[in-house]
Design a protein around this motif. Sequence first.
Motif, PDB file in Angstrom:
ATOM      1  N   VAL A   1       0.858  -1.179   0.000  1.00 26.84           N
ATOM      2  CA  VAL A   1       0.000   0.000   0.000  1.00 26.84           C
ATOM      3  C   VAL A   1       0.897   1.232   0.000  1.00 26.84           C
ATOM      4  O   VAL A   1       1.768   1.368   0.851  1.00 26.84           O
ATOM      5  CB  VAL A   1      -0.939   0.024   1.227  1.00 26.84           C
ATOM      6  N   VAL A   2       0.667   2.104  -0.971  1.00 25.72           N
ATOM      7  CA  VAL A   2       1.415   3.352  -1.066  1.00 25.72           C
ATOM      8  C   VAL A   2       0.546   4.462  -0.485  1.00 25.72           C
ATOM      9  O   VAL A   2      -0.605   4.635  -0.886  1.00 25.72           O
ATOM     10  CB  VAL A   2       1.777   3.685  -2.536  1.00 25.72           C
ATOM     11  N   CYS A   3       1.112   5.193   0.470  1.00 24.70           N
ATOM     12  CA  CYS A   3       0.396   6.297   1.128  1.00 24.70           C
ATOM     13  C   CYS A   3       1.176   7.587   0.978  1.00 24.70           C
ATOM     14  O   CYS A   3       2.380   7.578   0.780  1.00 24.70           O
ATOM     15  CB  CYS A   3       0.235   6.013   2.618  1.00 24.70           C
ATOM     16  N   GLY A   4       0.477   8.665   1.138  1.00 29.75           N
ATOM     17  CA  GLY A   4       1.100   9.980   1.134  1.00 29.75           C
ATOM     18  C   GLY A   4       0.587  10.767   2.312  1.00 29.75           C
ATOM     19  O   GLY A   4       1.004  10.572   3.446  1.00 29.75           O
ATOM     20  N   ALA A   5      -0.393  11.623   2.050  1.00 30.37           N
ATOM     21  CA  ALA A   5      -0.981  12.435   3.114  1.00 30.37           C
ATOM     22  C   ALA A   5      -1.639  11.527   4.146  1.00 30.37           C
ATOM     23  O   ALA A   5      -2.175  10.477   3.813  1.00 30.37           O
ATOM     24  CB  ALA A   5      -2.014  13.383   2.518  1.00 30.37           C
ATOM     25  N   TRP A   6      -1.560  11.945   5.374  1.00 28.63           N
ATOM     26  CA  TRP A   6      -2.195  11.234   6.486  1.00 28.63           C
ATOM     27  C   TRP A   6      -1.656   9.827   6.674  1.00 28.63           C
ATOM     28  O   TRP A   6      -2.312   8.970   7.260  1.00 28.63           O
ATOM     29  CB  TRP A   6      -3.720  11.176   6.321  1.00 28.63           C
ATOM     30  N   TYR A   7      -0.449   9.557   6.208  1.00 29.89           N
ATOM     31  CA  TYR A   7       0.101   8.195   6.247  1.00 29.89           C
ATOM     32  C   TYR A   7       0.002   7.518   7.619  1.00 29.89           C
ATOM     33  O   TYR A   7      -0.557   6.426   7.701  1.00 29.89           O
ATOM     34  CB  TYR A   7       1.543   8.182   5.742  1.00 29.89           C
TER      35      TYR A   7
ATOM     36  N   ARG B   1       5.652   4.755   1.761  1.00 30.54           N
ATOM     37  CA  ARG B   1       5.302   6.166   1.801  1.00 30.54           C
ATOM     38  C   ARG B   1       5.858   6.833   0.551  1.00 30.54           C
ATOM     39  O   ARG B   1       7.028   6.667   0.224  1.00 30.54           O
ATOM     40  CB  ARG B   1       5.894   6.831   3.042  1.00 30.54           C
ATOM     41  N   ALA B   2       4.985   7.550  -0.140  1.00 30.68           N
ATOM     42  CA  ALA B   2       5.419   8.333  -1.299  1.00 30.68           C
ATOM     43  C   ALA B   2       5.819   9.710  -0.771  1.00 30.68           C
ATOM     44  O   ALA B   2       4.952  10.527  -0.449  1.00 30.68           O
ATOM     45  CB  ALA B   2       4.303   8.456  -2.323  1.00 30.68           C
ATOM     46  N   PRO B   3       7.121   9.982  -0.627  1.00 24.82           N
ATOM     47  CA  PRO B   3       7.549  11.249  -0.021  1.00 24.82           C
ATOM     48  C   PRO B   3       7.107  12.479  -0.816  1.00 24.82           C
ATOM     49  O   PRO B   3       6.883  13.538  -0.246  1.00 24.82           O
ATOM     50  CB  PRO B   3       9.068  11.130   0.027  1.00 24.82           C
ATOM     51  N   ASP B   4       6.957  12.328  -2.120  1.00 24.19           N
ATOM     52  CA  ASP B   4       6.543  13.449  -2.961  1.00 24.19           C
ATOM     53  C   ASP B   4       5.077  13.303  -3.375  1.00 24.19           C
ATOM     54  O   ASP B   4       4.689  13.638  -4.479  1.00 24.19           O
ATOM     55  CB  ASP B   4       7.454  13.573  -4.179  1.00 24.19           C
TER      56      ASP B   4
END
Length: 173
Positions: free
Chosen positions: A18-24, A40-43
């Motif tokens: 699972v790739v997350c960004g905001a609210w990880y 986590r997708a940092p960008d």
Amino acid sequence: MLDAAIAQGRILSPEVRVVCGAWYPLIRFRCRRQPSSWLRAPDWQEGISASLSAGLRSLGPAVKGVFVLVADQPLLDLNALEAFGKAARCVPEQPIAADYGGRPGVPAYLPRWLWPLVLDLEGDRGAGRLLAEVRATRVDIPGIHDDVDTPADWHRIRTLLNRTGQTARQSRR
């Protein structure tokens, strides 16, 4: 919805990322089902292309292809999803995608040869246009149009989820 997406992913592969960004952190700890790994997708602010990139870059050199799902389609037909996975395994060099009235979209299978082109994508665009350019095989997956983009969508989908069980959402083939 993410719990449903993880369950859908397990139909396609035992390895679900699972790739997350905001609210990880919040998303991770509110999820009942756990994937094989969290990425986590940092960008993430750059959009869908950042998530695709983070997911592809996390895979090892022996991987022949990857299934891409999104978390906002909890009503995908599970029998059709299973058939989609089997089709991808029969022709692992062929991109396959859900048919959106003549346009390819998610769920999708991206063979490894396509990854460099996916990694070149920028912004909040998925691989749909790219899948069209390479003439991905399109398959019917009922439930793709039942996605959640607005609070009204969520209310409608939640009502459907409460009214039907998992088996009721599977096609009767």
